[in-house]
Motif scaffolding. Structure first.
Motif, PDB file in Angstrom:
ATOM      1  N   UNK A  60       0.834  -1.200   0.000  1.00 24.23           N
ATOM      2  CA  UNK A  60       0.000   0.000   0.000  1.00 24.23           C
ATOM      3  C   UNK A  60       0.869   1.251   0.000  1.00 24.23           C
ATOM      4  N   UNK A  61       1.962   1.210   0.749  1.00 31.94           N
ATOM      5  CA  UNK A  61       2.880   2.353   0.789  1.00 31.94           C
ATOM      6  C   UNK A  61       3.464   2.605  -0.601  1.00 31.94           C
TER       7      UNK A  61
ATOM      8  N   UNK B 297      -4.413   3.374   7.817  1.00 30.18           N
ATOM      9  CA  UNK B 297      -3.605   4.057   6.806  1.00 30.18           C
ATOM     10  C   UNK B 297      -3.543   5.539   7.164  1.00 30.18           C
ATOM     11  N   UNK B 298      -2.352   6.017   7.386  1.00 29.72           N
ATOM     12  CA  UNK B 298      -2.145   7.409   7.782  1.00 29.72           C
ATOM     13  C   UNK B 298      -1.752   8.237   6.564  1.00 29.72           C
TER      14      UNK B 298
ATOM     15  N   UNK C  59      -6.066   8.055  -3.469  1.00 37.90           N
ATOM     16  CA  UNK C  59      -5.430   6.780  -3.140  1.00 37.90           C
ATOM     17  C   UNK C  59      -6.343   5.927  -2.265  1.00 37.90           C
ATOM     18  N   UNK C  60      -7.244   6.565  -1.532  1.00 37.65           N
ATOM     19  CA  UNK C  60      -8.088   5.836  -0.585  1.00 37.65           C
ATOM     20  C   UNK C  60      -8.938   4.778  -1.285  1.00 37.65           C
TER      21      UNK C  60
ATOM     22  N   UNK D 299      -8.828   0.667  -0.653  1.00 35.86           N
ATOM     23  CA  UNK D 299     -10.037  -0.063  -0.250  1.00 35.86           C
ATOM     24  C   UNK D 299     -10.328  -1.213  -1.214  1.00 35.86           C
ATOM     25  N   UNK D 300     -10.065  -0.996  -2.498  1.00 32.87           N
ATOM     26  CA  UNK D 300     -10.332  -2.043  -3.480  1.00 32.87           C
ATOM     27  C   UNK D 300      -9.351  -3.193  -3.381  1.00 32.87           C
TER      28      UNK D 300
END
Length: 211
Positions: free
Chosen positions: A123-124, A163-164, A192-193, A197-198
């Motif tokens: 994710x990063x 996620x920050x 990006x959110x 999520x997907x």
């Protein structure tokens, strides 16, 4: 890698037949080549004759170099629109609004070649492709051998990632400018959110912290 006119001409001369096979008084064709002035005026008649051919070969190789960039949507200029047409509209709305060429290339490259995993580090990396720096916080479940002062949590939070993201700009409603049902404050989530999520694993719950 393309070659200059001088490099091409040198190779053509190197493979030319030796001796006096060609007449020394061959026509001068400087006017046929826009780059002819690059050769000294005392060049041989055969070198002058080969100059237009060297110019065309050099230009052809230069165009081939330019086309190499078109095989990757991340660097494509001429074919970028074609990549976007094949990909279709972005399902997460990341192509909405006016994007620069660089932003369109990054988005097309990510959609065309991106194969992300489902780990926090993935994710990063996904967010970094869009110029967004994030961190992912993982929580540990309560264990029987924990010590005084250790953080305690319920078991379900062991399957939760936080996620920050960078702080978002808040928009506040003003008196006489909103109606019943309107939000008192709101913000536009990072594009990006939706992607995270997907791609989030089915057994995990992801929450987002804008700070």
């Amino acid at each position: 890698m393309s070659r200059s006119v001088q490099q091409v001409l040198a190779e053509l001369l190197a493979i030319s037949p030796p001796g006096t096979t060609l007449p020394a008084d061959m026509p001068v064709v400087w006017s046929l080549s826009p780059l002819g002035f690059m050769l000294p005026r005392d060049a041989t008649g055969w070198a002058v004759w080969l100059t237009p051919l060297a110019v065309e070969i050099s230009i052809f190789e230069m165009l081939l170099d330019e086309m190499l960039a078109e095989v990757d949507p991340g660097t494509a200029q001429y074919l970028l629109t074609d990549y976007e047409r094949v990909l279709g509209p972005d399902p997460y709305g990341r192509d909405a609004g006016t994007l620069t060429i660089g932003q369109r290339q990054v988005l097309a490259h990510s959609r065309w070649t991106g194969r992300y995993g489902a780990r926090p580090v993935d994710f990063v990396a996904l967010a970094a492709d869009f110029g967004v720096t994030i961190t992912v916080t993982e929580f540990e479940a309560l264990e029987t051998d924990f010590f005084a002062g250790a953080e305690c949590s319920d078991h379900p939070i062991d399957f939760t990632w936080q996620v920050n993201l960078p702080a978002a700009a808040m928009e506040y409603a003003f008196a006489n400018e909103f109606s019943a049902g309107d939000l008192v404050s709101s913000f536009t989530p990072s594009n990006v959110q939706g992607v995270i999520e997907a791609h989030n694993p089915a057994q995990m719950t992801v929450i987002f912290n804008y700070a």
